[in-house]
Design an enzyme around this catalytic site. Structure first.
Site, PDB file in Angstrom:
ATOM      1  CG  ASP A   1      -1.813   1.172   1.319  1.00 24.42           C
ATOM      2  OD1 ASP A   1      -2.267   1.643   0.268  1.00 24.42           O
ATOM      3  OD2 ASP A   1      -2.057   1.651   2.447  1.00 24.42           O
ATOM      4  CG  LEU A   2       1.402   5.817  -1.704  1.00 22.43           C
ATOM      5  CD1 LEU A   2       2.910   5.677  -1.794  1.00 22.43           C
ATOM      6  CD2 LEU A   2       0.853   6.551  -2.925  1.00 22.43           C
ATOM      7  CG  ASP A   3      -2.200   7.104   1.001  1.00 22.22           C
ATOM      8  OD1 ASP A   3      -1.207   7.482   0.352  1.00 22.22           O
ATOM      9  OD2 ASP A   3      -3.379   7.311   0.681  1.00 22.22           O
TER      10      ASP A   3
ATOM     11  CB  THR B   1       0.079  10.262   1.346  1.00 22.62           C
ATOM     12  OG1 THR B   1      -0.381   8.906   1.349  1.00 22.62           O
ATOM     13  CG2 THR B   1       1.417  10.338   0.626  1.00 22.62           C
TER      14      THR B   1
ATOM     15  CE  LYS C   1      -4.876   6.270   9.352  1.00 21.12           C
ATOM     16  NZ  LYS C   1      -3.985   5.710  10.406  1.00 21.12           N
TER      17      LYS C   1
ATOM     18  CB  SER D   1      -2.160   3.568  -3.886  1.00 20.55           C
ATOM     19  OG  SER D   1      -2.608   4.775  -3.306  1.00 20.55           O
ATOM     20  CB  ALA D   2      -7.532   3.786  -2.119  1.00 26.73           C
TER      21      ALA D   2
ATOM     22  CE  LYS E   1      -6.237  -0.691  -0.753  1.00 27.13           C
ATOM     23  NZ  LYS E   1      -5.082  -0.037  -0.108  1.00 27.13           N
TER      24      LYS E   1
ATOM     25  CD  GLU F   1      -3.746  -1.512   2.849  1.00 29.22           C
ATOM     26  OE1 GLU F   1      -3.659  -0.710   3.808  1.00 29.22           O
ATOM     27  OE2 GLU F   1      -4.302  -1.219   1.782  1.00 29.22           O
ATOM     28  CG  ASP F   2      -1.832   2.400   6.656  1.00 30.81           C
ATOM     29  OD1 ASP F   2      -2.424   2.088   5.602  1.00 30.81           O
ATOM     30  OD2 ASP F   2      -1.858   3.539   7.144  1.00 30.81           O
TER      31      ASP F   2
END
Length: 1006
Positions: free
Chosen positions: A800-802, A808, A836, A905-906, A936, A960-961
């Site tokens: 995942d990105l954020d 971010t 999130k 990433s969303a 998601k 993922e976070d």
């Protein structure tokens, strides 16, 4: 004390009356031959004072109270004495027994054995360290009373015994008398046919003064040969006003009494709280009787300022801390959990913390082996304490430091010009074994102490211990190996050790005992490494120690040379390690098939020479080396040796089963591992060796925990770190244990398909799981596959990105908050958390849930576009400095391992972000909200990433976070790594505090 357990074989196991793992209960009237056994099982202690678990009203000849520091020295008589033979033996002797409280109903004394027991229960509360007992008793004349007693031996006051004693009338009316006693007429068990119990005492304790009045009753005594002075006293608290002092009784042969009387009616009770204190001198000590009585008086005065409930609560607090560290649980068998707790309880309570003594073979629960300390204190008991209660382990080692000069003297008696040789069995530090072939010849005790030092220091990082005596002890004992070993030209100049006895006492005075040679090798190498360590880190302390011992670099080099040349052969035909030079050439003993000789060991049936002439083992010998120092021995070798030595071992020692269990677990013999585990687990609860009446078997109790942790848990120490390779017994659905390691605490929880490692104390700790290093972080749990074969073939990782690569999320949060303010909607952290991992349109729907009006689709598109503008304004300023710590390394490590990488990433701005962060080239494929139709927790985004990599979902790992992201990964059929808080991401397969902790090695083979 006498051995009277022979008839106890058919009795019910002690656990059957209670499935509660915290309470050991006996709920029927014990038969006469069972009394001594239950006195051992229900004994209480605090490492200094031990009190057997008899009943207050009963004058049992096998009851006793013991103190670590009170023992007698008796000369050993030989018809033929040779140089170096032990001259005397130490025997821990009973001290005045303060448990006794006699009863009278009217003028009739209460003799429990003469009346009718209507109901009875004796319970050892393992959670609080309290012994409880209830008895409803009807006298021969028909009067019925209820007796309830509680007893503790406080951990925080090592010389104190506390009792609360209550008598309630059921149908009795009349006077009652409570006769509280200090009984000083107890004597040590006499020697009989069993060498494991009894001795010929010359001397013992003699009374020098008695005194009693309404306040205090006291006795002073002195030993004849060890010259130890002892004082003890008792005082009482009357909980209710209906008890009154009646009289005091002094008897210079029996002891002292204080009597209390009351009138009792049906439904009424009398309650007496009794406190007994002891004080004693060192051997040859100069403490006067007056000084000792003052110590007794001070202890009792302090004790009386608190009622019994307060003392019990403090005791419960101490035990709560211990059980928190032990962190023990067994799912699927409450009796096993109960037995493990029972065994740990006795280990904890029987070991002093002040260096005044060690862990005796029977603890402080009985007179077996005269109260002596053996090698098993360091080889079995200390490892448990080093990993659960390190301060007690240190106390045991400090006792060895305190007796180092005695060990030096013993080495001189054995004709060694330098170094130290610890006594095989002892209290004072002097050798007490009259039979040197299975006594002084067991030089391996030095190696056991060295092993214990190493484990303790590795587990605690207590270098101060080394410079305060530990290193000196280690070096002095290492020196002995050059006195008993030599370079043998007939064996290619291998270093050989001659005429010693290993752990197997059925094979004595041999050359090149494998266990001894192997452990000597470890000892020499560790001593050299400690010298190097101290030379680097504590040069002034090391210079002082080396100067004191006249220790040179040349001598240390000689240690390493001997270790490298140690003779450790492999039999070319059988492929096993010969137990010694001659063992494999002997015939097997025909009658020595396991179990054929019942509870009567061969040592009580055959002359020692008959046993020595045959290939028969009393206990594990070669296998013991595998357990204590077997990291460098391959499993195939261990399996061959297990198979061979199992066939010649009769397990006459209670030390044997745990070793066989641990090795069986390691080599894959699951059923045998569990069977041997049960044998060591229930040695005393089921009286498997028929001599629990002598006291409980401390090393076997320790072996049960080692069987759990080292056996099923697969724990070893590798490169100074705890290493685990757990297995799950088929009879259980799971288990858990705790380990203390360098001011950290690790919980190991084994489930059907996984292992959970939790660092419950400390910030960070590296461990090994099946050979792979794993970083644990405080308060976080890592889930790993139980079986090595369960590890999937991993070919790609999808990040995942954020919140994983860059933070971010805070920019998204600010943009949504700004939009919410624009349209007058309240925005808080709870809403922010829900957003999130959710795409832009899904996030807008969440935000508008509290909108005061409905929005059209066009309006929603406009709002989403405005939020995106706010967001892009912020990320235009982003650069590589905004990567989260460790993010680049995490992605690069995956690529270095030969795996593919993807981003899921969303955010529709993911490609822009990757360019700004300078990591676009690190990803083989990128999926953002522009490529998917469902947000998601739908799995679409991760399935798309896997397709883009050309991989099956099962070949991918997701990182993922967010809760929605973890759900999305699992729905895609992938393993999930959670980055962030344990509570929010509990469903993750592996939970890490941050991306810097990510280790791809946990998920790939090799």
């Amino acid at each position: 004390m006498h051995s009277n357990d022979a008839q106890a074989i058919a009795m019910e196991p002690a656990h059957q009356a209670s499935p509660d793992p915290w309470r050991v209960v006996h709920a029927r009237r014990p038969a006469g031959f069972e009394l001594a056994k239950f006195e051992s099982l229900f004994a209480l202690a605090n490492g200094t004072l031990g009190v057997r678990g008899g009943l207050e009203e009963d004058r049992s000849p096998t009851h006793g109270t013991f103190l670590t520091g009170v023992w007698e020295r008796t000369p050993i008589e030989y018809h033929e004495r040779f140089p170096g033979f032990a001259r005397s033996t130490d025997t821990r002797i009973p001290v005045p027994d303060g448990v006794r409280i006699g009863l009278r109903l009217g003028e009739a004394p209460v003799h429990l054995r003469e009346g009718e027991w209507l109901a009875f229960e004796q319970c050892l509360d393992l959670r609080t360290g309290c012994l409880e007992r209830g008895l409803r008793w009807r006298s021969p004349s028909g009067s019925t009373i209820q007796i309830d007693a509680e007893r503790i031996v406080p951990m925080q006051t090592p010389n104190l015994l506390c009792i609360r004693y209550r008598v309630t009338s059921v149908d009795y009316s009349g006077p009652i008398t409570l006769e509280s006693e200090l009984v000083a007429s107890m004597s040590a068990a006499e020697q009989g046919d069993d060498p494991r119990i009894g001795t010929r005492i010359k001397g013992g304790l003699s009374i020098t003064a008695v005194d009693a009045d309404r306040t205090l009753a006291s006795i002073c005594q002195r030993t004849q040969n060890s010259h130890i002075r002892l004082a003890c006293g008792q005082r009482h608290r009357m909980v209710r006003n209906n008890l009154a002092f009646a009289r005091a009784v002094c008897d210079e042969n029996e002891g002292v009494q204080q009597h209390y009387v009351a009138e009792l009616r049906p439904g009424e009770s009398v309650v007496l709280e009794k406190f007994v204190a002891y004080a004693w001198s060192r051997p040859e000590g100069g403490d006067s009787e007056a000084a000792l009585l003052d110590q007794v008086a001070i202890t009792l005065e302090r004790a009386l300022t608190l009622d019994f409930d307060t003392h019990r609560a403090e005791q419960a607090r101490v035990y709560a801390a211990f059980w928190q560290d032990a962190d023990l649980e067994v799912h699927g068998d409450s009796a096993v959990e109960q037995a493990l707790r029972f065994n740990l309880f006795h280990l904890m309570q029987s070991t002093p913390r002040d260096g005044s003594g060690s862990a005796a073979a029977k603890g402080l629960t009985g007179e077996g082996y005269e109260g002596h300390y053996f090698w098993d204190a360091e080889a079995f008991i200390l490892p448990v304490l080093a990993l659960t209660s390190p301060e007690r382990a240190r106390g045991m080692l400090e006792y060895r430091i305190n007796t180092l000069d005695r060990a030096r003297n013993h080495a001189r008696e054995m004709n060694h010009p330098t170094g130290a040789l610890y006594a095989w069995r002892t209290i004072s530090g002097d050798e007490c074994s009259a039979y040197f072939p299975s006594g002084s010849a067991q030089y391996h005790i030095n190696a056991a102490i060295a092993f214990a030092i190493r484990l303790y220091v590795e587990a605690t990082d207590d270098v101060d211990f080394l410079v305060r005596g530990g290193a000196e002890m280690l070096f002095e004992t290492a020196r002995l190996w050059h006195h008993v070993g030599y370079y043998n030209p007939r064996r290619n100049n291998a270093f050989c050790i001659c005429q010693v006895t290993g752990p197997d006492e059925y094979t004595a005075l041999v050359d090149n005992n494998y266990y001894t040679n192997h452990m000597a090798q470890q000892h020499l190498r560790y001593a050299a490494s400690v010298a190097s360590l101290l030379g680097r880190e504590r040069p002034q302390d090391y210079a002082r120690i080396a100067a004191t011992l006249e220790l040179s670099n040349r001598e240390i080099a000689a240690w390493l040379s001997a270790a490298d040349a140690m003779y450790l052969p492999v039999d070319p035909v059988l492929g096993v390690f010969p137990q010694d030079d001659d063992f494999l050439d002997k015939p097997r003993l025909p009658i020595a098939r396991p179990g054929e000789h019942g509870q009567r060991p061969l040592l009580l049936q055959l002359h020692p020479l008959t046993i020595y002439r045959h290939q028969v083992c009393k206990q594990a010998d070669v296998l013991q080396a595998f357990v204590l120092a077997g990291n460098d021995i391959d499993k195939d070798s261990k399996r061959r040796n297990f198979d061979y030595y199992e066939s010649v071992t009769v397990h006459d020692s209670t030390l044997s089963a745990s070793t066989f269990s641990i090795v069986a677990a390691e080599v894959g013999y699951a059923q045998k591992a569990y069977r041997y585990f049960l044998d060591t687990l229930r040695v005393d609860l089921d009286n498997l060796h028929g001599n629990t009446s002598h006291g409980v078997h401390m090393a076997a109790m320790a072996g049960s925990w080692l069987g759990l942790c080292w056996g099923f848990g697969g724990m070893r120490v590798v490169d100074g770190r705890p290493s685990f390779a757990p297995t799950l017994p088929a009879a259980w659905s799971g288990y858990r244990f705790g380990v203390r390691w360098r001011d950290h605490h690790v919980r190991v929880a084994v489930k059907k398909d996984r292992v959970e490692y939790t660092l419950t104390e400390g910030a960070q700790l590296d461990i090994f799981h099946r050979g792979t290093m794993v970083a644990l972080y405080g308060g976080h749990t890592i889930n790993l596959p139980l079986h090595a074969s369960a590890r999937p073939t991993m070919k790609g990782v999808i990040f995942d990105l954020d919140g994983v690569i860059a933070d971010t999320a805070i920019v998204h949060h600010a943009a949504w908050k700004r939009l919410a303010a624009d349209i007058g909607i309240a925005f808080d952290d709870r809403i922010g958390e829900r957003l999130k991992g959710v795409d832009r349109r899904g996030s807008l729907d969440i935000l508008l849930e509290k909108a005061p009006r409905a929005y059209s689709e066009d309006e929603k598109e406009a709002l989403a576009s405005r939020k995106n503008d706010y967001y892009r304004q912020q990320i235009e300023t982003f650069g590589p400095q905004h990567l989260l710590p460790g993010a680049r390394n995490a992605v690069e490590s995956v690529r270095r391992a030969g795996l593919k990488t993807a981003l899921a990433s969303a955010s529709r701005n993911a490609p822009l972000l990757l360019e700004r962060l300078g990591i676009a080239e690190l990803f083989d494929y990128v999926v953002d909200a522009n490529h998917i139709g469902r947000a998601k927790p739908d799995p679409e985004i991760f399935l798309a990433a896997a397709r883009g990599l050309g991989l099956e979902p099962s070949e991918c790992l997701g990182v993922e976070d967010a809760v929605a992201g973890i759900a999305s990964i699992h729905a895609a059929g992938m393993k999930a790594v959670g980055i962030g808080h344990a509570q929010a991401l509990a469903e993750a397969d592996l939970l890490l505090p941050n991306v810097a902790a990510f280790d791809i090695g946990l998920f790939i083979s090799g």
